[in-house]
Design an enzyme around this catalytic site. Structure first.
Site, PDB file in Angstrom:
ATOM      1  N   GLY A   1       0.819  -1.208   0.000  1.00  0.00           N
ATOM      2  CA  GLY A   1       0.000   0.000   0.000  1.00  0.00           C
ATOM      3  C   GLY A   1       0.850   1.253   0.000  1.00  0.00           C
ATOM      4  O   GLY A   1       1.954   1.280   0.553  1.00  0.00           O
TER       5      GLY A   1
ATOM      6  N   GLY B   1       3.014   7.710   3.709  1.00  0.00           N
ATOM      7  CA  GLY B   1       4.145   6.814   3.532  1.00  0.00           C
ATOM      8  C   GLY B   1       3.779   5.559   2.767  1.00  0.00           C
ATOM      9  O   GLY B   1       2.706   5.462   2.165  1.00  0.00           O
ATOM     10  N   THR B   2       4.692   4.559   2.812  1.00  0.00           N
ATOM     11  CA  THR B   2       4.538   3.299   2.097  1.00  0.00           C
ATOM     12  C   THR B   2       4.475   2.152   3.099  1.00  0.00           C
ATOM     13  O   THR B   2       5.216   2.158   4.091  1.00  0.00           O
ATOM     14  CB  THR B   2       5.715   3.086   1.122  1.00  0.00           C
ATOM     15  OG1 THR B   2       5.799   4.201   0.240  1.00  0.00           O
ATOM     16  CG2 THR B   2       5.519   1.817   0.307  1.00  0.00           C
ATOM     17  N   VAL B   3       3.597   1.172   2.860  1.00  0.00           N
ATOM     18  CA  VAL B   3       3.429   0.029   3.755  1.00  0.00           C
ATOM     19  C   VAL B   3       3.979  -1.223   3.070  1.00  0.00           C
ATOM     20  O   VAL B   3       3.654  -1.506   1.912  1.00  0.00           O
ATOM     21  CB  VAL B   3       1.950  -0.182   4.130  1.00  0.00           C
ATOM     22  CG1 VAL B   3       1.807  -1.347   5.101  1.00  0.00           C
ATOM     23  CG2 VAL B   3       1.378   1.082   4.749  1.00  0.00           C
TER      24      VAL B   3
ATOM     25  N   ASP C   1      -7.806  10.671   9.341  1.00  0.00           N
ATOM     26  CA  ASP C   1      -7.814  10.270   7.926  1.00  0.00           C
ATOM     27  C   ASP C   1      -8.698   9.043   7.740  1.00  0.00           C
ATOM     28  O   ASP C   1      -8.276   8.030   7.185  1.00  0.00           O
ATOM     29  CB  ASP C   1      -6.388   9.995   7.449  1.00  0.00           C
ATOM     30  CG  ASP C   1      -6.290   9.957   5.920  1.00  0.00           C
ATOM     31  OD1 ASP C   1      -7.229  10.437   5.255  1.00  0.00           O
ATOM     32  OD2 ASP C   1      -5.291   9.439   5.394  1.00  0.00           O
TER      33      ASP C   1
ATOM     34  N   GLY D   1       0.351   5.699   0.418  1.00  0.00           N
ATOM     35  CA  GLY D   1      -0.568   6.765   0.790  1.00  0.00           C
ATOM     36  C   GLY D   1       0.158   8.075   0.950  1.00  0.00           C
ATOM     37  O   GLY D   1       1.356   8.184   0.701  1.00  0.00           O
TER      38      GLY D   1
ATOM     39  N   LYS E   1       5.137   0.234   8.241  1.00  0.00           N
ATOM     40  CA  LYS E   1       4.847   1.521   7.606  1.00  0.00           C
ATOM     41  C   LYS E   1       6.082   2.409   7.660  1.00  0.00           C
ATOM     42  O   LYS E   1       6.569   2.742   8.740  1.00  0.00           O
ATOM     43  CB  LYS E   1       3.670   2.211   8.285  1.00  0.00           C
ATOM     44  CG  LYS E   1       3.355   3.557   7.627  1.00  0.00           C
ATOM     45  CD  LYS E   1       2.009   4.083   8.008  1.00  0.00           C
ATOM     46  CE  LYS E   1       1.693   5.335   7.197  1.00  0.00           C
ATOM     47  NZ  LYS E   1       0.399   5.902   7.502  1.00  0.00           N
TER      48      LYS E   1
END
Length: 740
Positions: free
Chosen positions: A424, A429-431, A541, A426, A445
């Site tokens: 994922g 950041g990146t997961v 969020d 967003g 994350k």
């Protein structure tokens, strides 16, 4: 004149109605005979071309037009200043400057908004070469795209204005998100209070090339910025040949654009697949033309790469040799000497051994020093993020479930943060999916940035978040503090997001019971964060992509690690507005103050997604249909609820429950936060609806019905339990008795 009138009469930067399509009857890429190579002073390399027959496809078609007596290439109506094949960029001079101006003569504020639309074209805005610029006093402006709202505040109070400095005093900047093809610049009208100048005063927001912008204090409280740039600013666009990865593009030799014999295919770095071409290493030229990549003759450079030796050019490289009487050592030609005697050689050998030992000692010392610097840097980050306080508190509270991970542990778990492990991306950041040494699957994350306030309080916030223990909240297992931006480690939830279930299920029917269960689980989680945790936590969020599902479609709310603890004073209020289009609380957009009722509004949008299977924001729609919440409120007002409901849940047996859920969503979407229910009240109502749906026979026993529903909570403008519940029971009993 109204603001809408100025908006319509303002600069409309680009409204691209052309479609970027590589023609089905593809002409093999190559040179077009008779096509001009320049327009004015600008080189026009293929795949770009003047006129349609000279370009690879319509996306790269340019027109050579005389503007003010000078020939200039235009892409649609935008001037092209430079094209780079090697970098895959095109620099264009755009009119996309949004402005608001105060006219003291009649005391009016006029707005002219401009936008950029590159959708369905081969171009997108370079996040590396551009920046979002806001100029003015007391100016809060935003860049709004299809998936981001990013802006900043510029003020003339406090710090003095300074030429060349753009950090909030008269000017502020924000980073451009990755892969943006559309944006609209606009202002918060309620924030601007600059009405003191005797002349026309303007504020601006635009996206432009970083290297071309230098702030001047004369830009503030005047029209100098617009006048200096003559209404145009340069912007750097990335481009690609087609929306195909290199692996797929190579399969169709008739349309594959890298036709030069010494060319390579380069995958695009944007969020969508795509490719462009470059010449191989040691070659230069145009990879889109047959034999367009030519060998670089390194030997003809001003500086001989072989020093005093002989340079010989080879295809894609070069070789070095020495003149007669010399030999090469360590890339340097030295004279050949007579063989020394054994006694003459001993000092040389001794000196050589000593030199080798010295080099080894120096190398080891440098290595030890670098390791020490790295260790000290990690320790500094650890202390900066409150790691020492967090560690001591964990020991005193015996918080064994929460762990402080090392950077090396998380690198091993995610295969050095491989792209293959990404699950994922967003705005924060990146997961990555990871596997710890204990064979426990986790989600790691990797955050992008963290503000100074959160750096100081990060350790304390982690201790509070670690104590969250709720079945519908993704468990925070630990964090890594020895890096510049801390990383968070969560439990891994295997069945994807609610967004994927609603919008990517390829027609699979989701029952109303499943949707209601997911809504109830999510509401319970947010209610717990707001009022059940030891310290109230605001999510900030809430959206369907932050609600994860397990194998039984039980919901777990995630990404609360990017949330903030409930503020206790005005100094903690957020001043930089960021969020996700379609979910943002309009009251938060006005006040920049995040509250628990902001989460309630966003949850109301999630309820609409469950009811309609529509996305919260649709850029391609017209008028009010762009926003799902506006379309829903209009349908409720006009008693047209059935029109926007998902066909998969419509029916006589479910309409009363659907109306109750819609009424709940309507209250969550109230413009004023005071009129919205709390998440606890929302969870209680959803729980009662779920029980009524699962037990339709309880109407036969009024006492059981009263026990099941309980006492309703007070809500603004509504009563939780209505006569519609009893009509549901009556219809369910009738159906059971008739064998339906």
């Amino acid at each position: 004149m109204t603001k809408l009138g100025f908006l319509l009469s303002g600069y409309i930067f680009l409204s691209l109605l052309g479609i970027w399509v590589v023609a089905t009857a593809v002409v093999p890429a190559g040179h077009r005979p008779g096509c001009p190579a320049k327009c004015g002073d600008v080189d026009i390399p293929f795949p770009f071309g003047i006129r349609e027959q000279c370009a690879l496809h319509n996306g790269f078609k340019l027109n050579c037009t005389t503007v003010e007596g000078v020939k200039k290439p235009l892409w649609w109506d935008v001037e092209v200043a430079k094209i780079s094949l090697a970098n895959g960029t095109a620099t264009m001079n755009t009119k996309a400057i949004s402005r608001q101006c105060y006219f003291p003569a009649n005391r009016t504020m006029r707005y002219r908004n401009a936008w950029l639309n590159l959708t369905e074209t081969p171009f997108w805005i370079s996040e590396v070469d551009n920046t979002v610029v806001v100029i003015g006093c007391n100016t809060l402006a935003y860049m709004m795209s299809s998936s981001y709202v990013i802006g900043c505040v510029s003020t003339c109070e406090g710090a003095p204005l300074e030429d060349g400095t753009c950090s909030g005093a008269g000017c502020c900047q924000a980073d451009v998100p990755k892969g943006i093809q559309y944006y609209n610049g606009y202002f918060n009208e309620n924030y601007n209070t600059t009405k003191t100048s005797q002349g026309i005063t303007c504020s601006y927001i635009t996206v432009m090339e970083k290297a071309a912008f230098r702030f001047k204090t004369s830009y503030v409280k005047s029209t100098m910025f617009y006048d200096t740039h003559k209404g145009k600013v340069p912007i750097v666009l990335n481009w690609q040949i087609a929306e195909l990865a290199c692996e797929d593009a190579k399969k169709n030799t008739s349309s594959y654009a890298c036709v030069s014999s010494h060319s390579v295919c380069v995958d695009s770095t944007t969020h969508k697949p795509g490719y462009r071409c470059n010449c191989s290493e040691g070659y230069e030229g145009n990879p889109y033309i047959a034999d367009g990549c030519r060998d670089i003759d390194e030997c003809r450079r001003l500086v001989n790469p072989c020093g005093d030796g002989i340079c010989e050019n080879t295809p894609g490289n070069y070789s070095c040799s020495c003149y007669l009487g010399n030999y090469m050592t360590n890339g340097v030609c030295v004279p050949i000497q007579k063989k020394p005697s054994r006694f003459q050689a001993m000092p040389v050998v001794g000196a050589s051994v000593g030199l080798v030992v010295l080099v080894i000692v120096v190398a080891c010392a440098c290595l030890i020093q670098e390791r020490r610097k790295l260790r000290n840097m990690k320790l500094a980050y650890f202390r900066q993020h409150g790691g020492t306080i967090l560690f001591e508190e964990m020991k005193s509270q015996q918080c064994n479930a929460f762990k402080i991970f090392s950077e090396e542990e998380l690198q091993q778990a995610t295969n050095r943060f491989s792209e293959k492990q990404v699950i994922g991306r967003g705005g924060h950041g990146t997961v990555y999916k990871g596997l710890l040494k204990s064979n426990v699957e986790v989600a790691v994350k990797r955050c992008m940035t963290i503000d100074e306030q959160h750096k100081k309080e990060f350790g304390k916030e982690m201790l509070i978040l670690a104590q969250i223990n709720h079945r519908n909240v993704v468990k925070l297992l630990g964090c890594c503090l020895e890096v510049e931006v801390p990383m968070l480690v969560y439990e891994f939830v295997p069945n994807g997001t609610l967004f994927d279930l609603i919008h990517g299920n390829h027609g699979w029917r989701i029952s109303l019971a499943t949707r209601l269960g997911i809504a109830h689980d999510s509401a319970e989680a947010l209610s717990y964060l707001h009022s059940g945790a030891s310290t109230p936590i605001l999510h900030g969020d809430v959206k369907s992509s932050n609600i994860l599902l397990d194998d039984n479609h039980k919901a777990k709310v995630s990404d609360f690690g990017a949330s903030i603890l409930a503020p206790t004073d005005e100094s903690q209020f957020v001043t930089l507005v960021q969020g996700t289009c379609g979910y943002l609380d309009p009251e938060y957009m006005q006040t920049c103050q995040l509250t628990d009722k902001s989460d309630v509004y966003s949850f109301g949008v999630v309820l609409l997604e469950l009811l309609t299977c529509k996305k919260p924001f649709n850029l391609d729609a017209l008028g009010q249909e762009k926003s799902l919440s506006i379309m829903f409120m209009s349908a409720m007002k006009e008693n047209r609820l059935e029109v926007i409901l998902d066909d998969g849940i419509k029916g006589e047996d479910s309409m009363e429950i659907l109306e109750e859920i819609a009424e709940l969503a309507k209250h969550c979407l109230e413009m004023s936060g005071e009129n919205r229910p709390s998440m606890k009240e929302v969870a209680e109502k959803l729980d009662r609806l779920r029980k009524v749906m699962h037990h339709p026979w309880v109407q036969q026993n009024p006492e059981e019905m009263e026990s099941l529903l309980g006492e309703p909570s007070a809500m603004a403008h509504s009563t939780i339990v209505s006569d519609q519940y009893f009509s549901i029971e009556k219809k369910a009993v009738t159906n059971l008795q008739s064998g339906r």
